[in-house]
Design a protein around this motif. Structure first.
Motif, PDB file in Angstrom:
ATOM      1  N   GLY A   1      15.702  -7.200 -61.238  1.00 22.27           N
ATOM      2  CA  GLY A   1      15.679  -6.806 -59.842  1.00 22.27           C
ATOM      3  C   GLY A   1      15.304  -7.933 -58.897  1.00 22.27           C
ATOM      4  O   GLY A   1      15.450  -9.108 -59.207  1.00 22.27           O
ATOM      5  N   ASN A   2      14.788  -7.556 -57.749  1.00 26.52           N
ATOM      6  CA  ASN A   2      14.436  -8.513 -56.702  1.00 26.52           C
ATOM      7  C   ASN A   2      13.009  -9.009 -56.916  1.00 26.52           C
ATOM      8  O   ASN A   2      12.055  -8.237 -56.782  1.00 26.52           O
ATOM      9  N   LEU A   3      12.861 -10.282 -57.242  1.00 29.68           N
ATOM     10  CA  LEU A   3      11.546 -10.869 -57.519  1.00 29.68           C
ATOM     11  C   LEU A   3      10.981 -11.618 -56.319  1.00 29.68           C
ATOM     12  O   LEU A   3      10.096 -12.456 -56.478  1.00 29.68           O
TER      13      LEU A   3
ATOM     14  N   VAL B   1      19.553 -12.448 -63.907  1.00 28.14           N
ATOM     15  CA  VAL B   1      18.158 -12.173 -63.563  1.00 28.14           C
ATOM     16  C   VAL B   1      18.058 -10.917 -62.703  1.00 28.14           C
ATOM     17  O   VAL B   1      17.161 -10.090 -62.885  1.00 28.14           O
ATOM     18  N   MET B   2      18.999 -10.747 -61.779  1.00 30.51           N
ATOM     19  CA  MET B   2      18.962  -9.570 -60.919  1.00 30.51           C
ATOM     20  C   MET B   2      19.179  -8.288 -61.715  1.00 30.51           C
ATOM     21  O   MET B   2      18.466  -7.299 -61.538  1.00 30.51           O
TER      22      MET B   2
ATOM     23  N   SER C   1      12.830 -18.496 -60.935  1.00 37.28           N
ATOM     24  CA  SER C   1      13.189 -17.661 -62.084  1.00 37.28           C
ATOM     25  C   SER C   1      14.668 -17.823 -62.407  1.00 37.28           C
ATOM     26  O   SER C   1      15.056 -17.974 -63.569  1.00 37.28           O
ATOM     27  N   VAL C   2      15.524 -17.792 -61.369  1.00 36.95           N
ATOM     28  CA  VAL C   2      16.955 -17.985 -61.573  1.00 36.95           C
ATOM     29  C   VAL C   2      17.231 -19.399 -62.077  1.00 36.95           C
ATOM     30  O   VAL C   2      18.040 -19.607 -62.991  1.00 36.95           O
ATOM     31  N   LEU C   3      16.559 -20.395 -61.499  1.00 35.20           N
ATOM     32  CA  LEU C   3      16.769 -21.775 -61.919  1.00 35.20           C
ATOM     33  C   LEU C   3      16.309 -21.983 -63.357  1.00 35.20           C
ATOM     34  O   LEU C   3      16.929 -22.730 -64.128  1.00 35.20           O
ATOM     35  N   ASP C   4      15.251 -21.294 -63.758  1.00 33.44           N
ATOM     36  CA  ASP C   4      14.768 -21.364 -65.132  1.00 33.44           C
ATOM     37  C   ASP C   4      15.811 -20.790 -66.089  1.00 33.44           C
ATOM     38  O   ASP C   4      16.100 -21.367 -67.143  1.00 33.44           O
TER      39      ASP C   4
END
Length: 411
Positions: free
Chosen positions: A269-271, A264-265, A278-281
């Motif tokens: 980038g930094n959300l 995701v990063m 978002s990362v867990l999704d």
């Protein structure tokens, strides 16, 4: 759970501060609504059964009726839904909301809690001072606009509802002696100041081993049987390569265990606080490695750490990595985003600072690449930790209604 990060294409050549704030709130609600709609669809239940709405953001403004009320109406939730709204907790907001939802559901087996986090961090660029310093430019370029959401249910699931994880336990901690490492505020003249000390990742890394140990101990005290951290996936806030390396070091984990965070990063980038869900999704719908436990970690101003321990109970429909990246805007290099910021500021001093910032970025990139041991990260993902702003930056001009307002484009 679901996450959304979209480019906002509305262009306003000139607007007053009040017009700008109204536009900002409208764009933020639009983004949050789409994330919430997707989360509700994945959950599969009736939205009339949602008993609680927990909303969080770092995009603060005096705005009433509050966003949780506007979201309730847009989503068609019950007017009796119990609402909670939090602001200013930064990059841990998504997991803080998930912990609030966990506590509500633990006390009420019939609870259905919709948690939504949204941030329009391109708003920082709208308040860039005329005499922009390095810290101002980096702060305006560091984050992306995003929203993410999830539904937390009590123990009794109704027909049609789907649960992906059991929330075993959660924990929050304020790290003593670190309050000076993050400072984010709106000044009297309307400018936004964000200060991140270069020692922030180190301080988080030092504090995390004890925090992780306490979180696992709490899980075992609740009669759960979590494995060692080396056998878990880690879903961490996308703060940048230094943050992820410090988390891996603190947990004695491999980069492969943080695969979702890295993916995701590197793509988006930094959300900010929306990065958590978002990362867990991504972890939930893309990563396939057979592990059943996920350690969730995020950090925010304070400095504070937020964590949860999750155990998978079922798998949602899987999506490919390419489709996963389609849910967010295309990757942009930091030079492009900073260039847009500079055009917004219309400032010669900012242009001179831009050259220095890019030189620093290139140097930091080389250092991060050496540390990454073969992991390639794009310019958009580097955690750029600005030094304390110079005197010129402190004395910069206040809001000017006549200044051109930028395109809201995921900066």
């Amino acid at each position: 759970m679901h996450s959304v990060a979209l480019p906002l294409e509305d262009v306003f050549r000139r607007m007053s501060r009040s017009e700008y704030l109204e536009h900002r709130m409208t764009a933020l609600i639009d983004l949050a609504q789409k994330a919430a709609e997707n989360a509700l669809a994945m959950w599969g239940g009736r939205r009339s059964d949602i008993t609680h709405l927990c909303w969080g953001t770092m995009t603060g403004a005096m705005h009433s009726p509050t966003i949780d009320i506007l979201l309730t109406k847009r989503l068609g939730l019950s007017c009796d839904v119990e609402r909670t709204s939090i602001e200013g907790m930064g990059c841990l907001t998504g997991y803080r909301l998930l912990n609030i939802g966990r506590q509500i559901a633990k006390g009420n087996p019939n609870a259905r809690v919709l948690v939504v986090e949204g941030d329009l961090r391109s708003a920082i660029g709208n308040s860039l001072p005329v005499h922009a310093g390095r810290a101002d430019i980096v702060a305006a370029s560091l984050f992306r606009d995003a929203a993410s959401a999830a539904v937390v249910s009590g123990e009794k699931l109704a027909e049609g509802e789907r649960a992906c994880y059991e929330l075993i336990c959660g924990k929050s901690r304020i790290v003593e002696g670190t309050e000076h490492l993050v400072d984010y505020r709106e000044l009297d003249c309307g400018e936004i100041r964000l200060y991140l000390h270069k020692e922030l990742p180190n301080a988080v890394g030092i504090a995390e081993p004890a925090f992780i140990k306490a979180l696992i101990a709490e899980a075992r005290a609740s009669k759960a049987d979590p494995p060692e951290v080396t056998e878990m996936d880690i879903a961490c806030h996308t703060g940048g390569p230094r943050v992820l390396h410090e988390v891996a070091k603190a947990a004695d984990a491999t980069d492969e265990q943080l695969a979702a965070s890295w993916a995701v990063m590197k793509a988006h980038g930094n959300l900010s606080g929306a990065s958590n869900l978002s990362v867990l999704d991504y972890q939930n719908r893309v990563v396939e490695n057979g592990r059943q436990w996920v350690l969730c970690l995020a950090m925010g101003p304070g400095v504070c750490i937020e964590g949860l321990l999750l155990q998978r109970v079922s798998s949602p429909p899987r999506i490919t990595e390419s489709r996963a990246s389609d849910t967010c805007p295309e990757e942009e290099a930091i030079e492009q985003r900073v260039s847009r910021t500079l055009r917004r500021s219309n400032s010669e001093s900012a242009a001179r600072t831009f050259e220095a910032v890019l030189a620093d970025v290139e140097e930091e990139e080389e250092e991060e690449q050496e540390e990454a041991d073969g992991i390639t990260t794009s310019h958009t993902n580097d955690t750029l930790l600005p030094q304390k702003e110079d005197e010129e930056g402190k004395e910069s001009a206040c809001w000017r209604p006549s200044r051109p307002s930028p395109t809201h484009g995921g900066a």
